[in-house]
Design a protein around this motif. Structure first.
Motif, PDB file in Angstrom:
ATOM      1  N   LEU A   1       0.811  -1.208   0.000  1.00 60.15           N
ATOM      2  CA  LEU A   1       0.000   0.000   0.000  1.00 60.15           C
ATOM      3  C   LEU A   1       0.848   1.263   0.000  1.00 60.15           C
ATOM      4  O   LEU A   1       0.451   2.279  -0.575  1.00 60.15           O
ATOM      5  CB  LEU A   1      -0.935   0.003   1.220  1.00 60.15           C
ATOM      6  CG  LEU A   1      -2.060  -1.040   1.198  1.00 60.15           C
ATOM      7  CD1 LEU A   1      -2.882  -0.954   2.471  1.00 60.15           C
ATOM      8  CD2 LEU A   1      -2.944  -0.860  -0.025  1.00 60.15           C
TER       9      LEU A   1
ATOM     10  N   ARG B   1      -6.882   4.045  -0.987  1.00 63.97           N
ATOM     11  CA  ARG B   1      -7.790   4.511   0.056  1.00 63.97           C
ATOM     12  C   ARG B   1      -8.856   3.449   0.345  1.00 63.97           C
ATOM     13  O   ARG B   1      -9.212   3.195   1.502  1.00 63.97           O
ATOM     14  CB  ARG B   1      -8.442   5.815  -0.374  1.00 63.97           C
ATOM     15  CG  ARG B   1      -9.311   6.478   0.707  1.00 63.97           C
ATOM     16  CD  ARG B   1     -10.038   7.685   0.147  1.00 63.97           C
ATOM     17  NE  ARG B   1      -9.139   8.591  -0.555  1.00 63.97           N
ATOM     18  CZ  ARG B   1      -9.533   9.551  -1.373  1.00 63.97           C
ATOM     19  NH1 ARG B   1     -10.825   9.729  -1.601  1.00 63.97           N
ATOM     20  NH2 ARG B   1      -8.661  10.336  -1.971  1.00 63.97           N
TER      21      ARG B   1
ATOM     22  N   ARG C   1      -7.256   0.564   2.321  1.00 65.85           N
ATOM     23  CA  ARG C   1      -6.965   0.927   3.716  1.00 65.85           C
ATOM     24  C   ARG C   1      -8.246   0.941   4.571  1.00 65.85           C
ATOM     25  O   ARG C   1      -8.171   0.857   5.797  1.00 65.85           O
ATOM     26  CB  ARG C   1      -6.284   2.293   3.783  1.00 65.85           C
ATOM     27  CG  ARG C   1      -4.862   2.315   3.236  1.00 65.85           C
ATOM     28  CD  ARG C   1      -4.159   3.627   3.604  1.00 65.85           C
ATOM     29  NE  ARG C   1      -2.872   3.764   2.954  1.00 65.85           N
ATOM     30  CZ  ARG C   1      -1.732   3.193   3.387  1.00 65.85           C
ATOM     31  NH1 ARG C   1      -1.768   2.436   4.497  1.00 65.85           N
ATOM     32  NH2 ARG C   1      -0.601   3.371   2.738  1.00 65.85           N
TER      33      ARG C   1
END
Length: 389
Positions: free
Chosen positions: A238, A266, A269
């Motif tokens: 990431l 995003r 996450r």
């Protein structure tokens, strides 16, 4: 005692302690056993030489009286003929045996076949007894598989496994032999307009985890459905914004680097980590049940603003590719994003990292366009800069 019927069996009460048994008067050895907890199980008790065999056939009401008698007669006939009772295997056991003894030693693409089974067949048939699979079951399964070539390939795979079961005397005949191949459709050209993309992306949130994020990742990465379904946390960085699909998971048979846009990072996450797979319902296996997933999404879309024109999940990949071209990305780069076959030894050897910056630019542009459509705001800033529309 009175003859066992479904009505009588349903009315039988469990004993206060221990177990009670009720013999059948039509099939010698068949008995209904009821435990103090209320469980009703069919057993066959017979002798094989000096040994007493107790074979459990199944539970009531899943196995009714008539079916229990059929199973008992088959068991006793096999025992009398061969001296060894037949093991009524499940389709999952068949698949495991075939993969180990046939596919792995002889087929370089066995992992792709395993993945097809895991995605399309085993979720529905993994625990299904082989002799309960009928022609209608095969037809229903094949018709539920979405895609342009998957139904035919899966029918071929199912036929191969069931023929193997016949060769091992696990079933007498294959119910897949009389099934006609699905009609081969012309190549699909369905591309969702950006308003439709927005509706799908927003509607995905109503599905919750893992289905909603899975749908969004299909759009944002333009990768194949099974590849996104099998996305694993150990394939993702990431911080670097990259996802590497290993060769055993990629349809092309070679590893594939997928740059992740800020929107994709995003999204990743924000999802929970329940196991090795990013999109999982049980923490142990990848997401499946795509047909039901899409039916739920279509129902949400129809209720919130009218149904979309007919579409399938694979259309999301084509949609992303088409809009990337609209945004100024060359077809060559789009082909690299999609991991289409490349020509030449050098291209194949260095395919993992070749065109990585260009692929990132392409997927960033696409994510920015999705973001604009979603929120009606200025282009999404990627690495501190905005992409032109």
């Amino acid at each position: 005692m009175a003859r066992l019927t479904d009505t009588r069996v349903a009315a039988l009460k469990p004993p206060a302690v221990g177990q009670a048994e009720y013999p059948d008067d039509l099939v010698t050895g068949l008995r209904l056993r009821i435990g103090a907890g209320g469980r009703k199980a069919w057993i066959v008790r017979t002798r094989a030489g000096t040994k007493v065999l107790n074979k459990t056939l199944g539970t009531y009401p899943t196995l009714g009286v008539g079916k229990a008698r059929e199973e008992a007669r088959r068991f006793l006939e096999d025992l009398a003929t061969t001296g060894t009772p037949r093991v009524n295997r499940t389709f999952g056991q068949l698949a495991e045996d075939w993969l180990d003894k046939v596919a792995k030693p002889n087929n370089r693409s066995w992992q792709l076949q395993k993945r097809r089974l895991e995605i399309h067949v085993l979720p529905k048939w993994g625990d299904r007894k082989l002799d309960t699979i009928r022609r209608a079951d095969v037809r229903e399964l094949i018709e539920s598989i979405e895609g342009e070539v998957s139904p035919n390939r899966n029918l071929t795979l199912i036929r191969t496994l069931l023929r193997y079961a016949v060769s091992r005397d696990w079933i007498e005949s294959s119910p897949a032999e009389a099934i006609a191949k699905p009609k081969i459709e012309n190549p699909r050209d369905r591309v969702l307009e950006m308003d439709e993309v927005r509706r799908v992306y927003v509607g995905a949130d109503l599905l919750g985890y893992p289905a909603g994020g899975f749908i969004k990742m299909l759009l944002l990465t333009a990768q194949r459905r099974t590849e996104v379904a099998e996305m694993r946390w150990d394939q993702i960085d990431l911080d670097a914004g990259v996802w590497v699909i290993p060769s055993e998971s990629a349809k092309s048979g070679r590893p594939h680097l997928v740059p992740l846009s800020a929107l994709a990072v995003r999204l990743l996450r924000s999802v929970p980590r329940l196991g090795d797979y990013v999109w999982t319902s049980d923490g142990n296996s990848p997401i499946s049940g795509f047909a039901k997933l899409k039916q739920r999404l279509d129902a949400f879309l129809a209720a919130s603003g009218g149904a979309l024109q007919p579409w399938v999940l694979h259309d999301l990949r084509r949609t992303a590719a088409t809009h990337m071209v609209r945004l100024g990305v060359t077809e060559t780069i789009v082909g690299r994003v999609l991991n289409h076959a490349v020509q030449g030894i050098t291209a194949r050897v260095y395919a993992l990292h070749s065109y990585a910056p260009e692929k990132r630019e392409a997927l960033d542009r696409w994510a920015a366009d999705v973001h604009r459509e979603m929120e009606g705001c200025s282009p999404l800033s990627i690495s501190g800069s905005a992409h032109p529309r």
